[in-house]
Scaffold this motif. Structure first.
Motif, short mmCIF file in Angstrom:
data_model
loop_
_atom_site.label_atom_id
_atom_site.label_comp_id
_atom_site.label_asym_id
_atom_site.label_seq_id
_atom_site.Cartn_x
_atom_site.Cartn_y
_atom_site.Cartn_z
N ALA A 199 56.44 -0.79 -13.35
CA ALA A 199 57.25 -0.81 -14.57
C ALA A 199 56.66 -1.81 -15.57
CB ALA A 199 58.69 -1.16 -14.25
N SER A 200 56.62 -1.41 -16.83
CA SER A 200 56.05 -2.28 -17.85
C SER A 200 56.98 -3.42 -18.23
CB SER A 200 55.71 -1.46 -19.10
OG SER A 200 54.80 -0.42 -18.79
N PHE A 201 58.27 -3.12 -18.30
CA PHE A 201 59.26 -4.12 -18.70
C PHE A 201 60.42 -4.11 -17.70
CE2 PHE A 201 57.24 -2.35 -22.50
CZ PHE A 201 56.66 -3.50 -23.03
N VAL A 202 60.73 -5.27 -17.16
CA VAL A 202 61.82 -5.39 -16.19
C VAL A 202 62.78 -6.49 -16.64
CG1 VAL A 202 62.47 -5.82 -13.80
CG2 VAL A 202 60.32 -4.62 -14.31
N TYR A 203 64.05 -6.11 -16.75
CA TYR A 203 65.10 -7.06 -17.12
C TYR A 203 66.13 -7.09 -15.99
CZ TYR A 203 62.96 -5.61 -21.50
OH TYR A 203 62.06 -5.27 -22.48
N ALA A 204 66.69 -8.27 -15.75
CA ALA A 204 67.67 -8.41 -14.68
C ALA A 204 68.80 -9.33 -15.14
CB ALA A 204 67.02 -8.98 -13.42
N CYS A 205 70.04 -8.93 -14.86
CA CYS A 205 71.17 -9.77 -15.24
C CYS A 205 71.96 -10.17 -14.00
CB CYS A 205 72.07 -9.07 -16.25
SG CYS A 205 72.87 -7.57 -15.65
N GLU A 206 72.50 -11.37 -14.03
CA GLU A 206 73.30 -11.89 -12.92
C GLU A 206 74.36 -12.82 -13.47
OE1 GLU A 206 75.21 -12.59 -9.83
OE2 GLU A 206 73.45 -11.31 -9.51
N LEU A 207 75.61 -12.57 -13.14
CA LEU A 207 76.72 -13.37 -13.66
C LEU A 207 76.86 -14.69 -12.94
CD1 LEU A 207 79.10 -13.62 -15.59
CD2 LEU A 207 80.49 -12.39 -13.92
N SER A 208 76.67 -14.69 -11.62
CA SER A 208 76.83 -15.92 -10.84
C SER A 208 75.70 -16.89 -11.17
CB SER A 208 76.80 -15.62 -9.34
OG SER A 208 76.61 -16.79 -8.59
N LYS A 209 76.07 -18.11 -11.55
CA LYS A 209 75.06 -19.13 -11.86
C LYS A 209 74.21 -19.45 -10.65
CE LYS A 209 73.18 -22.54 -14.28
NZ LYS A 209 72.22 -22.26 -15.38
N THR A 210 74.84 -19.52 -9.49
CA THR A 210 74.11 -19.83 -8.25
C THR A 210 73.09 -18.75 -7.94
OG1 THR A 210 76.04 -20.99 -7.38
CG2 THR A 210 74.35 -20.34 -5.80
#
Length: 281
Positions: A199-210
């Protein structure tokens, strides 16, 4: 005349410097006197004045300032003056932004008050600043046990499940999905699968700070910190182009478990479909 003016300015600067030194000296004496009388709040105020007037003394007064801060924080805690307590730590961290002891102490207060995710962030920073800081490491591992659900370990060790995800992501990327969003990335494993698949562009989101901090460490350990953009956000709060430049061609998530509806995954996937995912032509 020019020489006279220069001399006046020099004398004025000299006078101001002498006044500053005198004020710093008196404030240090007052702070020490307050400590002897266990008046920690006033002592703390004097040290703030000293450090703002004479930042060159930061190293000299550091340990005494820490002691004063911690004693004053204990009093504020006992009086339930929580906002004042946090204000003191914020002031201290402005003066000593890379002090692992202050970070760890801030985390301990947050943990006792039930702010476990925020506490983990300060413990993690303390360990980053000093990997040999035993108290911070113990605190971080303790809070991580509260925040990292047991099923994370089960899933990470489920070779069949992981291989299925890997093959599915590889097939999608080979079929033309070159930009990927990983919702609820956890340790970042699906994001890394996507990047390794091409994949050319990968984005990831995570709500938990830990979990966000953990994902950053895992991604960095795999030398992908420049190839995967991690966002400490809920997927519903992702905006284009503020957080990602354009709609992605593939959304992946590993949050589908027994908590399917409780985790809000249905709402997240609907939002991703409507706002973040490229629509079929």
């Amino acid at each position: 005349m020019p020489n006279s003016n220069a001399k006046l300015h020099s004398n004025h600067r000299g006078g101001r410097e002498a006044s500053r030194r005198e004020l710093v000296s008196r404030s240090l004496q007052s702070a020490q006197h307050c400590l002897e009388n266990q008046d920690f709040g006033t002592a703390y105020a004097h040290y703030l004045l000293v450090l703002n007037l004479a930042p060159e003394l930061k190293t000299t007064v550091k340990e005494t300032f820490q002691f004063t801060l911690f004693k004053w924080a204990e009093e504020l805690d006992s009086l339930a003056r929580i906002q004042d307590l946090f204000n003191c730590y914020e002031q201290a961290l402005e003066l000593y932004p890379n002090d692992e002891v202050i970070c760890n102490s801030m985390g301990e207060h947050l943990f006792r008050m039930g702010f476990r995710d925020e506490a983990a962030g300060y413990f993690h920073k303390a360990v980053k600043l000093n990997p040999d800081f035993a108290d911070a490491k113990e605190n971080f591992y303790r809070v991580a046990n509260w925040l990292v659900e047991r099923w994370h370990f089960i899933m990470l060790n489920d070779a069949k499940r992981n291989l299925t995800y890997l093959r599915a992501i590889e097939n999608a990327v080979r079929s033309g999905s070159k930009s990927v969003l990983d919702i609820g990335t956890g340790t970042g494993i699906l994001s890394m699968f996507a990047k390794k698949a091409g994949a050319s562009f990968v984005y990831a989101c995570e709500l938990s700070k830990t979990m966000y901090e953990l994902a950053r460490d895992v991604v960095a350990a795999n030398n992908m910190e420049r190839e995967i953009k991690l966002l400490h956000l809920k997927s519903l709060d992702i905006e284009i182009p503020k957080h990602i430049p354009e709609r992605v061609s593939l959304v992946v998530t590993e949050t589908v478990d027994a908590g399917l509806f409780g985790e809000g995954i249905v709402e997240s996937l609907i939002h991703a479909w409507e706002h973040l995912l490229l629509q079929p032509k």
